[in-house]
Design a protein around this motif. Structure first.
Motif, PDB file in Angstrom:
ATOM      1  N   ASN A  52       0.873  -1.177   0.000  1.00  0.00           N
ATOM      2  CA  ASN A  52       0.000   0.000   0.000  1.00  0.00           C
ATOM      3  C   ASN A  52       0.910   1.226   0.000  1.00  0.00           C
ATOM      4  N   ILE A  53       0.997   1.905  -1.142  1.00  0.00           N
ATOM      5  CA  ILE A  53       1.964   3.001  -1.270  1.00  0.00           C
ATOM      6  C   ILE A  53       1.410   4.352  -0.807  1.00  0.00           C
ATOM      7  N   ARG A  54       0.176   4.370  -0.317  1.00  0.00           N
ATOM      8  CA  ARG A  54      -0.409   5.597   0.251  1.00  0.00           C
ATOM      9  C   ARG A  54      -0.277   6.776  -0.720  1.00  0.00           C
ATOM     10  N   PHE A  55      -0.640   6.521  -1.966  1.00  0.00           N
ATOM     11  CA  PHE A  55      -0.591   7.488  -3.065  1.00  0.00           C
ATOM     12  C   PHE A  55       0.707   8.282  -3.098  1.00  0.00           C
ATOM     13  N   GLY A  56       1.800   7.622  -2.710  1.00  0.00           N
ATOM     14  CA  GLY A  56       3.117   8.248  -2.779  1.00  0.00           C
ATOM     15  C   GLY A  56       3.370   9.309  -1.741  1.00  0.00           C
ATOM     16  N   PRO A  61       2.394  14.228   6.992  1.00  0.00           N
ATOM     17  CA  PRO A  61       1.262  14.214   7.935  1.00  0.00           C
ATOM     18  C   PRO A  61      -0.030  14.654   7.236  1.00  0.00           C
ATOM     19  N   TRP A  62      -0.780  13.691   6.768  1.00  0.00           N
ATOM     20  CA  TRP A  62      -1.947  13.935   5.921  1.00  0.00           C
ATOM     21  C   TRP A  62      -3.188  14.198   6.758  1.00  0.00           C
ATOM     22  N   PHE A  63      -4.089  15.049   6.231  1.00  0.00           N
ATOM     23  CA  PHE A  63      -5.281  15.433   6.994  1.00  0.00           C
ATOM     24  C   PHE A  63      -6.224  14.253   7.209  1.00  0.00           C
ATOM     25  N   GLU A  64      -6.300  13.323   6.265  1.00  0.00           N
ATOM     26  CA  GLU A  64      -7.214  12.186   6.383  1.00  0.00           C
ATOM     27  C   GLU A  64      -6.800  11.223   7.482  1.00  0.00           C
ATOM     28  N   ASP A  65      -5.526  11.238   7.854  1.00  0.00           N
ATOM     29  CA  ASP A  65      -5.031  10.321   8.866  1.00  0.00           C
ATOM     30  C   ASP A  65      -5.121  10.884  10.280  1.00  0.00           C
ATOM     31  N   SER A  66      -5.703  12.067  10.394  1.00  0.00           N
ATOM     32  CA  SER A  66      -5.846  12.718  11.707  1.00  0.00           C
ATOM     33  C   SER A  66      -4.503  12.990  12.376  1.00  0.00           C
ATOM     34  N   CYS A  67      -3.456  13.142  11.551  1.00  0.00           N
ATOM     35  CA  CYS A  67      -2.154  13.413  12.143  1.00  0.00           C
ATOM     36  C   CYS A  67      -1.485  14.624  11.499  1.00  0.00           C
ATOM     37  N   GLY A  68      -2.228  15.368  10.730  1.00  0.00           N
ATOM     38  CA  GLY A  68      -1.632  16.543  10.102  1.00  0.00           C
ATOM     39  C   GLY A  68      -2.677  17.337   9.348  1.00  0.00           C
ATOM     40  N   ASP A  69      -2.204  18.316   8.563  1.00  0.00           N
ATOM     41  CA  ASP A  69      -3.132  19.166   7.836  1.00  0.00           C
ATOM     42  C   ASP A  69      -2.775  19.315   6.359  1.00  0.00           C
ATOM     43  N   ARG A  70      -1.816  18.523   5.867  1.00  0.00           N
ATOM     44  CA  ARG A  70      -1.464  18.587   4.450  1.00  0.00           C
ATOM     45  C   ARG A  70      -2.568  17.958   3.599  1.00  0.00           C
ATOM     46  N   VAL A  71      -2.874  18.608   2.484  1.00  0.00           N
ATOM     47  CA  VAL A  71      -3.891  18.109   1.568  1.00  0.00           C
ATOM     48  C   VAL A  71      -3.304  17.862   0.176  1.00  0.00           C
ATOM     49  N   LEU A  72      -2.326  18.678  -0.216  1.00  0.00           N
ATOM     50  CA  LEU A  72      -1.770  18.603  -1.559  1.00  0.00           C
ATOM     51  C   LEU A  72      -0.260  18.440  -1.520  1.00  0.00           C
ATOM     52  N   SER A 108      -4.895  12.615  -9.709  1.00  0.00           N
ATOM     53  CA  SER A 108      -5.445  13.220  -8.494  1.00  0.00           C
ATOM     54  C   SER A 108      -4.758  14.557  -8.209  1.00  0.00           C
ATOM     55  N   LYS A 109      -5.551  15.515  -7.815  1.00  0.00           N
ATOM     56  CA  LYS A 109      -5.014  16.833  -7.474  1.00  0.00           C
ATOM     57  C   LYS A 109      -4.003  16.738  -6.338  1.00  0.00           C
ATOM     58  N   ARG A 110      -4.252  15.856  -5.362  1.00  0.00           N
ATOM     59  CA  ARG A 110      -3.396  15.777  -4.173  1.00  0.00           C
ATOM     60  C   ARG A 110      -1.973  15.340  -4.517  1.00  0.00           C
ATOM     61  N   SER A 111      -1.794  14.616  -5.638  1.00  0.00           N
ATOM     62  CA  SER A 111      -0.460  14.178  -6.054  1.00  0.00           C
ATOM     63  C   SER A 111      -0.047  14.822  -7.375  1.00  0.00           C
ATOM     64  N   ALA A 112      -0.529  16.041  -7.593  1.00  0.00           N
ATOM     65  CA  ALA A 112      -0.132  16.872  -8.730  1.00  0.00           C
ATOM     66  C   ALA A 112      -0.459  16.211 -10.069  1.00  0.00           C
ATOM     67  N   TYR A 113      -1.490  15.382 -10.093  1.00  0.00           N
ATOM     68  CA  TYR A 113      -1.985  14.730 -11.311  1.00  0.00           C
ATOM     69  C   TYR A 113      -0.949  13.820 -11.975  1.00  0.00           C
ATOM     70  N   PRO A 141     -15.657  17.387  -2.258  1.00  0.00           N
ATOM     71  CA  PRO A 141     -15.833  18.667  -1.566  1.00  0.00           C
ATOM     72  C   PRO A 141     -15.391  18.592  -0.111  1.00  0.00           C
ATOM     73  N   SER A 142     -14.098  18.351   0.098  1.00  0.00           N
ATOM     74  CA  SER A 142     -13.575  18.234   1.462  1.00  0.00           C
ATOM     75  C   SER A 142     -12.153  18.758   1.511  1.00  0.00           C
ATOM     76  N   ASP A 143     -11.928  19.834   2.243  1.00  0.00           N
ATOM     77  CA  ASP A 143     -10.596  20.357   2.521  1.00  0.00           C
ATOM     78  C   ASP A 143      -9.777  20.647   1.258  1.00  0.00           C
ATOM     79  N   GLY A 144     -10.452  20.946   0.156  1.00  0.00           N
ATOM     80  CA  GLY A 144      -9.734  21.276  -1.063  1.00  0.00           C
ATOM     81  C   GLY A 144      -9.132  20.082  -1.775  1.00  0.00           C
ATOM     82  N   LEU A 145      -9.614  18.877  -1.476  1.00  0.00           N
ATOM     83  CA  LEU A 145      -9.051  17.665  -2.073  1.00  0.00           C
ATOM     84  C   LEU A 145      -9.242  17.640  -3.582  1.00  0.00           C
ATOM     85  N   GLY A 146     -10.393  18.062  -4.057  1.00  0.00           N
ATOM     86  CA  GLY A 146     -10.614  18.196  -5.492  1.00  0.00           C
ATOM     87  C   GLY A 146     -10.723  16.874  -6.227  1.00  0.00           C
TER      88      GLY A 146
END
Length: 253
Positions: A52-56, A61-72, A108-113, A141-146
């Motif tokens: 599971n490469i966690r989308f690279g 610290p990703w926002f979905e993991d409840s351990c950070g606030d990074r989205v992109l 995906s927008k979060r990984s610069a497409y 429509p969540s935290d700018g995920l796009g």
């Protein structure tokens, strides 16, 4: 909130395609190839790897993991982490012949497409791949995920002759809007042209089961997974399988 709801309604009315892609119970997977790689010989043994490469995103610290606030991520960050994955595979004494991946971003927008599957094909020794999306949406429509398109993949040194995306049941512990925008998990089954025998067929099966369901969805996913494997047993096919079961081993502390 009213402004957001109004904007969402406008998108629904004027969009040429639905915000979220839904899937049939069984449909064809998407195929990828790197034509620069040579076809591999079969030595009589196989090395199989699942990851599971966690989308690279590595340790961001990703926002979905409840351990950070990074989205992109930036494109540079995405490529850096993909290169680390490729380097790890490349340094193995015996490199994997078949690689089962979960959480691979395609567009995906979060990984610069960045098309992570094609990038890994182009930068590793694998030649063929099949892909099955578990989350394909024009807008989350969540935290700018796009925009997001992420799913399971099977990479192989031998040609993938046929691959199917097998839909897993949706969670029933969510309200309708949340369920609409939520993940549509799947099993990816691929028939691979491995020169074992002219009579026997060879398959690889990859699953990414639900993680956070509070209903009986996990049981349904594992039951469906067993059905797929039982069908292969009944066909007298040879197969390897793995994935992310989102389960803790029974003997874990």
């Amino acid at each position: 909130m009213k402004q957001f709801a109004a904007s969402l309604a406008v998108i629904f009315l004027f969009s040429c395609r639905p915000l979220v892609t839904t899937f049939d119970d069984i449909e064809n997977a998407i195929y990828y190839e790197d034509s620069t790689q040579d076809k591999a010989d079969y030595s009589g043994s196989l090395k199989v790897m699942t990851w599971n490469i966690r989308f690279g995103a590595a340790r961001i610290p990703w926002f979905e993991d409840s351990c950070g606030d990074r989205v992109l991520m930036t494109e540079g960050e995405t490529i850096e982490y993909l290169q680390a994955i490729a380097n790890y595979i490349d340094t193995m004494v015996i490199k994997p012949d078949i690689l089962l991946l979960q959480e691979v971003d395609i567009s995906s927008k979060r990984s610069a497409y960045v098309n992570q599957l094609q990038w890994l094909l182009n930068n590793t020794h694998f030649k063929y791949a099949a892909y099955a999306s578990m989350w394909d949406a024009e807008l989350i429509p969540s935290d700018g995920l796009g925009k997001v398109d992420v799913g399971n993949a099977i990479l192989s040194r031998w040609e993938i002759e046929d691959a199917q995306r097998i839909q897993l049941p949706l969670r029933t512990d969510q309200d309708p809007p949340t369920q609409y925008f939520y993940l549509r998990r799947n099993i990816l089954k691929a028939k691979i042209d491995l020169p074992i025998s002219e009579e026997l067929e060879f398959y690889a099966v990859n699953i990414h089961a639900t993680a956070f369901a509070t209903d009986d969805t996990k049981e349904k996913h594992i039951t469906r997974y067993k059905e797929v494997l039982d069908d292969l047993v009944n066909q007298e096919a040879i197969f390897i399988t793995g994935g992310d079961f989102n389960s803790i081993p029974t003997d874990a502390d």
